[in-house]
Enzyme design. Structure first.
Site: not given
Length: 1015
Positions: A324, A529
């Protein structure tokens, strides 16, 4: 800039030749090239993928192999970099657009952007194409004009796997139409705590549902079979994020799983990923999260053994693992528990743990250098490099990017097409969940809508594409407003009902009286997020609550439609509503909501998650047990009504879980006085409210407390610190006479400005009665939320009152009646409720700048509660002839909405020396948009490093267009002595690039604006 464009054009032209050559394999496969046997094996599309991988790998140097393992972000890499460093991939993070401009985020610009990077890749010695990756979360969601489908939680509510697969097919076409090859989706986590800001990215909190839906979406993106992935309208999918991210403590993003072991997390999440890999997922993205403190990017047992292993209980994944965004840099220990620090060591741990490609947005060059050094030193074995590159090349060959590297413009017609929007509209209609459907006049209210004629619509979410699309929509966090093309929910209602019904809309629910029904569309503001973790405690905001209050006052039946990424805490309001619908985040096709409310379609959606009464009811996930006690569940998983179904008996709202407060807290915002600089701000701490921030050494706050019994008390203080340099902060606790009662010491950094902790000061001696307490910060650097003790509480007089009875003091000789006193006060001074509905109450008129009896100048007394002003009889004091005000452009813009008569009346009361209060000075931010209700700037953004020193780009035309300058002229006409002082708000070309304010430039600007137009 022009030279670069010419260079890029020449490069593109030359590389197109290489691109054509790279297509020889495809021609040979079609029988157009009889000499196909002379091609290198890896160019021959008729050869098995594994043969092509082996052939290419054998031809690659270490530089070429290492380059394939690195992914860079668009903003930090050029097509030349792709060529020179043999990069395997480029990505655009959320909100990263062609040319760095949101307005340029069109299909055509994206295709050109991606093709330019692809040209760089194809011009390398071996011509290995890149995979360009994007966060296409619910459609090609970065692009203006793309079809935005409901977010995954809404698709989970539909329970329709065939529909989800169709959406995957449509999304793939729109992604590929813009040149990109790889979608970082779907998210197949199972959010067990809806406070997690990514909850809407998951299909639900049931593992079986998540597995089914995730598999269907992957098949849609990639095709039913591996061969179908090669089609020009398919994209590489990503199963993310591996493992455990929906199980973290407190539902925190990038958090830690503390209530379960690795084995327990594996048992829970393995079936989800088995379904995804069985469906053909060719890439897996590792999670930011940790299990028992070990970051997933460093977990070899899971990334290599469980994911890639071929034994019992292993998944046999043959694609590649992508990290990520900058997640490798978060590694602090390896899978054996050894401490890790420094990028080089973090890279070593990640690669050896099983990460094949590293998403290194800006540090990609350093990553390449470190990778090569690690291979040379033996920190990463050559076999591991070859394994990673083999996996990457395998997916590239399987994807067909070698045969079709450039944008297929034949797909342009699918982008935002009518067929795709119709599919999205269908998905919206299937995702709606009917939660409450009380009888009104004998039958369930939702069954009556189609027969009602006077429809009142309210709420901020009814007319806002940005709100109904949510996060990951054009930009990473999403935004309110007209962010892209589509149909708002109100427009959809108007389309569906046509002219047959009278539909009236008022955003804040005013004027609902006399209608048959009110439908109120309210919910969450966009977020993604981290920013969305526990946002507003998942409660309705003040605007929504005011809208509901206005509707309730009308007395007509109310249906609430929630536009949100997760359940909201509405238990305390539920009894006010006859109907309740959860619409999730429907995307761009709001008409799908109207198709069910007013059309022939019925509600078919079922809840994909449990709906709690309180977020506080969640416990940390543990193996074999629910983390939500059934008594705290308002609506259970699978619940959902049809139009003809009456609301069943719902559970009674229980008391909030958790230990009751041992005392009544003295809230930070309820000070009676404070020093300059301290500011109140909304807090995310338990209980909500506000905290005090911007603290500094010597700053102080005063409070009135009531102590029933004299004694020694232990006092708790709630604080948070976001400055890692603050390690010994605190406060002095003083009495009214300035004597020190105690001191809070040694507090400071807590991990964030809204990460709260409690510290206790023991042994504070207090006497009985109401009394003043002064808190003085010793070093600043902390936020402060409340203090309290089991022995005392806030006094009755709070919130701006100086507190205590004032002892009469003797007047100064000749000072009787010398002080004029005018009183102006307001209720709820920090509330914006006035914006949503009139808040006037009888008696308010006497508080609005009303002259009071003149006061005496008095001598200094001994009352410690009184504020004293010492007058020096030997000094001459300046007469105050007016008062100043901060009147930003937004204030003036609101004045322009009034009639001329009202404008003149208000302005006269403000600035007239005869008929008003004689305001004589105004702070004004002319030429900027920072305080206005419109999105404009009165100057052009300058390129980096440049400033508009000659004011050539500066203009106040927008200030004129929006009526701001005319209002200022009216002010001057009423009071010619009005003085304006500037607020130093510079063009971003100066502020952002030079990092300073140019005083002379600002003065010249003010002079030019005011001198030319106002004086």
């Amino acid at each position: 800039m022009r030279m670069w464009k010419r260079k890029l054009s020449l490069l593109s032209a030359s590389i197109m030749i290489s691109s054509s050559l790279s297509g020889i394999a495809a021609l040979a496969n079609e029988g157009n090239d009889p000499t196909s046997s002379e091609l290198a094996v890896y160019w021959n599309s008729s050869k098995p993928v594994e043969d092509r991988v082996s052939d290419l790998l054998a031809k690659m140097s270490l530089d070429e192999k290492v380059g394939q393992m690195v992914q860079a972000e668009r903003a930090s890499v050029t097509p030349d970099d792709v060529q020179n460093y043999y990069l395997g991939s480029v990505l655009s993070g959320g909100g990263s657009f062609p040319n760095g401009k949101q307005s340029d985020s069109t299909r055509e610009n994206w295709a050109s952007l991606v093709d330019s990077y692809q040209s760089g890749a194809l011009s390398t010695r071996l011509g290995i194409p890149i995979l360009y990756g994007v966060d296409a979360i619910h459609g090609n969601s970065n692009l203006l004009g793309a079809t935005l489908f409901p977010h995954n939680i809404g698709l989970g509510a539909s329970r329709d796997t065939a529909l989800v697969e169709q959406i995957g097919v449509a999304a793939a076409q729109e992604i590929k139409a813009a040149g990109t090859h790889w979608a970082f989706s779907p998210t197949i986590a199972d959010p067990q705590n809806i406070q997690w800001g990514r909850t809407y990215e998951g299909f639900g909190d049931n593992q079986a549902l998540v597995g089914e839906m995730g598999a269907a979406f992957i098949k849609g993106l990639q095709g039913e079979t591996r061969d179908q992935l090669k089609r020009t309208d398919s994209v590489v999918a990503t199963a993310k994020h591996f493992f455990g991210e929906g199980l973290t403590e407190g539902g925190v993003n990038q958090g830690n799983v503390t209530g379960m072991t690795e084995e327990q997390v594996t048992a829970l999440d393995l079936p989800i990923y088995k379904a995804a890999i069985d469906a053909g997922a060719r890439t897996v993205m590792a999670s930011y999260s940790s299990i028992q403190g070990l970051k997933m990017h460093a977990n070899k047992r899971l990334l290599t053994d469980v994911l890639k292993g071929t034994g019992e209980g292993q998944l046999g994944f043959t694609g590649f693992v992508i990290s990520d965004y900058n997640a490798v840099q978060q590694i602090t220990k390896d899978w054996e528990g050894k401490a890790v620090s420094g990028l080089k060591n973090q890279i070593s741990v990640a690669v050896n743990a099983g990460v094949d490609m590293m998403m290194m947005p800006t540090d990609w060059k350093t990553t390449i250098t470190n990778l090569k050094a690690l291979v040379a030193e033996g920190g990463i074995k050559q076999e591991r490099i070859d394994d990673a590159v083999t996996r990457i090349l395998r997916v590239k060959f399987e994807s067909g990017v070698f045969e079709h590297p450039m944008t297929d413009n034949k797909l342009a017609g699918t982008f935002g097409s009518a067929d795709h929007r119709a599919l999205a509209r269908k998905a919206v209609s299937e995702s709606l969940v009917l939660l409450k459907n009380n009888k009104v006049n004998g039958s369930p209210i939702l069954s009556q809508l189609s027969g009602m004629n006077k429809i009142f619509v309210a709420g901020k979410s009814a007319t806002d594409i940005g709100l109904q699309s949510g996060g990951w929509s054009i930009t990473w966090q999403g935004a309110k407003g007209n962010t892209t093309t589509g149909t708002t929910i109100l427009q959809g209602i108007q389309q569906v009902v046509g002219s047959k019904k009278n539909v009236i809309y008022n955003k804040h629910g005013r004027g609902a009286e006399g209608n048959d029904v009110a439908i109120v569309f309210i919910g969450e503001a966009p977020y993604a997020e981290s920013n969305g973790d526990g946002l507003n405690k998942l409660k309705l905001d003040s605007e929504d609550l005011s809208t509901l209050d206005n509707i309730k006052a009308s007395g007509i039946p109310t249906i609430v439609v929630l536009v949100s990424g997760r359940p909201l805490m509405i238990g305390d309001r539920l009894n006010d509503w006859a109907g309740l619908v959860e619409a999730w985040l429907p995307g761009t096709e709001g008409a799908g909501v109207a198709d069910v409310l007013f059309g022939s379609k019925d509600f078919t959606g079922k809840l994909p998650v449990r709906w709690p009464f309180y977020t506080e009811a969640y416990t940390n996930p543990a193996a074999g047990q629910s983390n939500l006690d059934p008594k705290y569940v308002l609506f259970n998983y699978g619940y959902g009504l049809a139009k003809a179904e009456e609301t069943p008996l719902l559970p009674i709202m229980p008391d909030k879980p958790g230990q009751k407060d041992l005392y009544v807290k003295v809230e930070a915002e309820n000070y009676t006085a404070k020093s300059d600089g301290l500011k109140s701000e909304n807090t995310s701490d338990i209980g909500g409210g506000q905290d005090i921030g911007y603290t500094s050494s010597g700053a102080w706050l005063e409070y009135m407390i009531n102590v029933p019994v004299s004694g020694t008390y232990d006092v708790d203080f709630r604080y948070a610190g976001g400055d890692a340099g603050t390690t010994n902060g605190g406060m002095l606790i003083l009495d009214a006479g300035g004597h020190t009662l105690g001191e809070l010491k040694g507090v400071g950094y807590t991990g964030g400005w809204q990460t709260w902790q409690t510290a206790t000061v023991k042994g504070i001696n207090l006497t009985a009665g109401d009394q003043k307490i002064k808190l003085q910060f010793t070093s600043g650097g902390i936020n402060f939320n409340w203090f309290g003790s089991a022995g005392f509480g806030p006094a009755a007089v709070q919130g701006g009152n100086t507190g205590g009875a004032i002892t009469p003091q003797n007047p100064v000789s000749g000072g009787q009646g010398a002080v004029q006193s005018w009183l102006s006060s307001e209720r709820s001074s920090q509330s914006q409720l006035w914006y949503y509905a009139p808040q006037w109450q009888p008696g308010d008129e006497v508080k609005q700048l009303t002259p009071q009896k003149n006061l005496d100048l008095t001598s200094v007394g001994n009352d410690v509660y009184a504020t004293t002003i010492n007058i020096d009889p030997n000094k001459q004091y300046q007469t105050i002839t007016g008062m100043g005000s901060s009147m930003e452009e937004s204030t003036i813009f609101n004045i322009t909405k009034m009639s001329d008569a009202k404008q003149n009346e208000l302005l006269s009361k403000l600035v007239s020396n005869v008929n008003g209060i004689g305001m004589s000075m105004t702070r004004l931010t002319i030429g900027t948009a920072d305080f206005t209700s419109r999105q404009f700037y009165s100057y052009d953004d300058m390129p980096p490093g440049q400033t508009d020193t000659n004011l050539a780009h500066f203009s106040i035309q927008k200030d004129i267009d929006y009526g701001i300058i005319p209002v200022l002229k009216k002010i001057i006409a009423i009071n010619p002595d009005m003085k304006f002082f500037r607020f130093a708000m510079e063009p971003s070309g100066l502020d952002e690039n030079d990092g300073q304010h140019d005083q002379g430039l600002s003065e010249r600007r003010v002079s030019a604006c005011f001198g030319g137009l106002l004086c």
